[in-house]
Scaffold this motif. Structure first.
Motif, PDB file in Angstrom:
ATOM      1  N   ILE A 167      -3.267  -2.106 -91.710  1.00 33.21           N
ATOM      2  CA  ILE A 167      -2.370  -2.554 -92.711  1.00 33.21           C
ATOM      3  C   ILE A 167      -1.358  -3.542 -91.767  1.00 33.21           C
ATOM      4  N   THR A 168      -1.369  -3.544 -90.665  1.00 30.61           N
ATOM      5  CA  THR A 168      -0.521  -4.789 -89.903  1.00 30.61           C
ATOM      6  C   THR A 168      -1.433  -5.856 -89.410  1.00 30.61           C
ATOM      7  N   THR A 169      -2.572  -5.344 -89.190  1.00 26.89           N
ATOM      8  CA  THR A 169      -3.483  -6.710 -88.705  1.00 26.89           C
ATOM      9  C   THR A 169      -4.526  -7.293 -89.424  1.00 26.89           C
ATOM     10  N   ILE A 170      -5.250  -6.425 -89.955  1.00 22.66           N
ATOM     11  CA  ILE A 170      -6.692  -6.560 -90.732  1.00 22.66           C
ATOM     12  C   ILE A 170      -5.926  -7.284 -92.030  1.00 22.66           C
ATOM     13  N   MET A 171      -5.143  -6.497 -92.800  1.00 24.87           N
ATOM     14  CA  MET A 171      -4.996  -7.129 -94.276  1.00 24.87           C
ATOM     15  C   MET A 171      -3.968  -8.144 -94.501  1.00 24.87           C
ATOM     16  N   PRO A 172      -3.028  -8.371 -93.578  1.00 24.93           N
ATOM     17  CA  PRO A 172      -1.868  -9.252 -94.000  1.00 24.93           C
ATOM     18  C   PRO A 172      -2.247 -10.650 -93.868  1.00 24.93           C
ATOM     19  N   PRO A 173      -3.423 -11.189 -93.189  1.00 25.81           N
ATOM     20  CA  PRO A 173      -3.639 -12.553 -93.180  1.00 25.81           C
ATOM     21  C   PRO A 173      -4.571 -12.853 -94.441  1.00 25.81           C
ATOM     22  N   ARG A 174      -5.165 -11.833 -94.996  1.00 27.00           N
ATOM     23  CA  ARG A 174      -5.897 -12.153 -96.544  1.00 27.00           C
ATOM     24  C   ARG A 174      -4.556 -11.965 -97.434  1.00 27.00           C
ATOM     25  N   PHE A 175      -3.692 -11.228 -97.283  1.00 27.59           N
ATOM     26  CA  PHE A 175      -2.593 -11.298 -98.182  1.00 27.59           C
ATOM     27  C   PHE A 175      -1.926 -12.363 -98.485  1.00 27.59           C
ATOM     28  N   ALA A 176      -1.681 -13.101 -97.118  1.00 26.90           N
ATOM     29  CA  ALA A 176      -1.223 -14.464 -97.191  1.00 26.90           C
ATOM     30  C   ALA A 176      -1.708 -15.398 -97.797  1.00 26.90           C
TER      31      ALA A 176
END
Length: 474
Positions: A167-176
């Motif tokens: 939730i801190t490394t894998i998902m955030p770039p996609r959410f951004a």
């Protein structure tokens, strides 16, 4: 029953109970890789239902099913908020103490998990919920959090640290990048990979296992360790025992005594060399039958002055018939028939302080000590495994190594004393008679001679020696 006996009984009952409880607790857990596809909780729920396109919903549900197929009881819940959680947090801040958007999402996920009751079976408390909160007016500020049941982790390669990484490394770039569905899909794919291939976390002991481990590390490890030290001390004491006694009857030796001193035992080669010498001198008549079987008969016309050979002759005479011939059964087990002669020579060498007179007793001590240490080690093994006690398992390995070493040493140790070594050295230095030297060489080098491959071209003396050693004619 004495007070000490009662204490021992309580101690044993405590160990048995702890092992039973801990083992039962472990057995009650489900297979960590067993499929949980049939969980009652739906794979994906969104509020409102139209957040994702149908193909996106199918993609997320499919990757959740893949995780469930390999034992991860996962559900995904996605909600849309009217405003970013961070703004709500800042609006309600009091002296800077407001929680962050991520902390709010984490609390919401925990409440959701408790309300929905995600688990593989009633009371299992092993569910994993992924909550994604999408701000309606700014998808790039999407946050996600995992909530896990009390018994959910560690699961195979899954740990809290690895979920946090998702939730801190894998998902955030996609959410951004405003690709929310792709971010969820990528996060769950990494979760499934960690479940299958990441190094599993070290299991934390349960309360029962903790108590059993304390008991194992303090009492069982201590008892086993003391047993190992005691056995090692016994071996060292026996090894260093003063055995340098003055020979009782001078330095004279027969070749059979010299061979026994060289080997450290009165064993089969000593007895076989005596029989071969008696056959060579004609005291015994030997012949090889058509089937390769050896026959022996006593020749009453030739006698011997050697005391060891006389002992052998008396034992053979007791087995022989009126014609002096030994039955085939006696020939086949001649080493057993002549065992008293070996005992006699051992006692004679011990009487002269050339053999350790206490060797048999010391051997018994080592065997009993090894058995005691082995029992202590085996008694501590199951509690050590159940309690996951590294000290217990390490002590068990050391104890087994010590037992194996002690039994190997006692089986191979020489019974010859320092005085015996000195007398043997003097006998060899005096250049014994060629006949005596030949007997000595037959004893010392017999094993190497008989180790050569057999066959129809084997020398008769070697074939006869094999028969007398109960090895077959070869």
């Amino acid at each position: 029953m004495t007070h000490l006996s009662l204490r021992h009984l309580v101690f044993l009952m405590l160990i048995a109970t702890s092992v039973t409880v801990a083992t039962g607790s472990v057995a009650a857990q489900r297979d960590p890789l067993a499929s949980v596809v049939e969980m009652g909780s739906p794979q994906l729920e969104t509020v409102p239902p139209t957040i994702f396109a149908p193909e996106q919903r199918d993609s997320i549900a499919g990757v959740v099913n893949e995780a469930r197929l390999f034992g991860v009881p996962l559900v995904v819940r996605v909600i849309q908020a009217p405003t970013p959680l961070g703004l709500l947090s800042e609006a309600g801040a009091i002296a800077g103490a407001a929680p962050s958007a991520q902390e709010i999402t984490k609390r919401m996920a925990e409440e959701w998990l408790a309300t929905e009751g995600v688990e593989t079976s009633p009371g299992a408390e092993d569910g994993i919920l992924l909550l994604v909160v999408i701000p309606e007016d700014n998808h790039q500020l999407t946050t996600a959090a995992f909530a896990t049941g009390d018994n959910a982790l560690p699961l195979n390669g899954l740990t809290q640290d690895r979920l946090h990484r998702v939730i801190t490394t894998i998902m955030p770039p996609r959410f951004a990048d405003n690709t929310i569905a792709a971010g969820i899909h990528s996060g769950i794919a990494h979760l499934s990979y960690d479940n299958l291939f990441a190094v599993p976390a070290r299991l934390q002991p349960t309360e029962q296992q903790g108590r059993l481990r304390d008991l194992t590390n303090s009492v069982l490890v201590g008892m086993t360790g003391l047993g190992v030290i005691a056995l090692g001390g016994l071996i060292l004491w026996i090894h260093r025992r003063d055995s340098s006694r003055i020979p009782a009857d001078g330095n004279t030796l027969s070749p059979f005594e010299a061979g026994a001193l060289a080997r450290g035992r009165v064993d089969e080669p000593v007895l076989t060399a005596a029989l071969l010498h008696m056959i060579e001198r004609g005291i015994l008549r030997a012949s090889m039958g058509h089937a390769g079987a050896l026959t022996l008969a006593i020749n009453p016309e030739i006698t011997t002055v050697d005391p060891f050979e006389q002992q052998i002759l008396n034992l053979l005479a007791a087995e022989a018939g009126q014609d002096g011939r030994l039955p085939n059964a006696a020939v086949r087990c001649v080493q057993d028939v002549l065992a008293p002669a070996r005992e006699w020579l051992q006692d004679e060498l011990a009487r002269r302080n050339l053999f350790n007179r206490d060797a048999k007793v010391e051997t018994l001590w080592i065997i009993l000590g090894s058995a005691a240490v082995g029992v202590l080690a085996l008694f501590s093994l199951v509690p050590s495994i159940v309690a996951m006690s590294r000290y217990g398992l390490f002590t068990f390995g050391i104890a087994m190594f010590m037992v194996a070493g002690a039994l190997t040493w006692v089986a191979r140790r020489r019974w010859t004393t320092s005085a015996g070594e000195q007398v043997l050295s003097a006998w060899l230095s005096a250049r014994p008679h060629p006949e005596d030297a030949a007997i000595y060489d037959t004893i010392v080098h017999q094993d190497a001679l008989l180790a050569t491959p057999g066959g129809p071209d084997t020398e008769p003396s070697v074939r006869m020696a094999r028969e007398l050693r109960a090895l077959g004619a070869g």
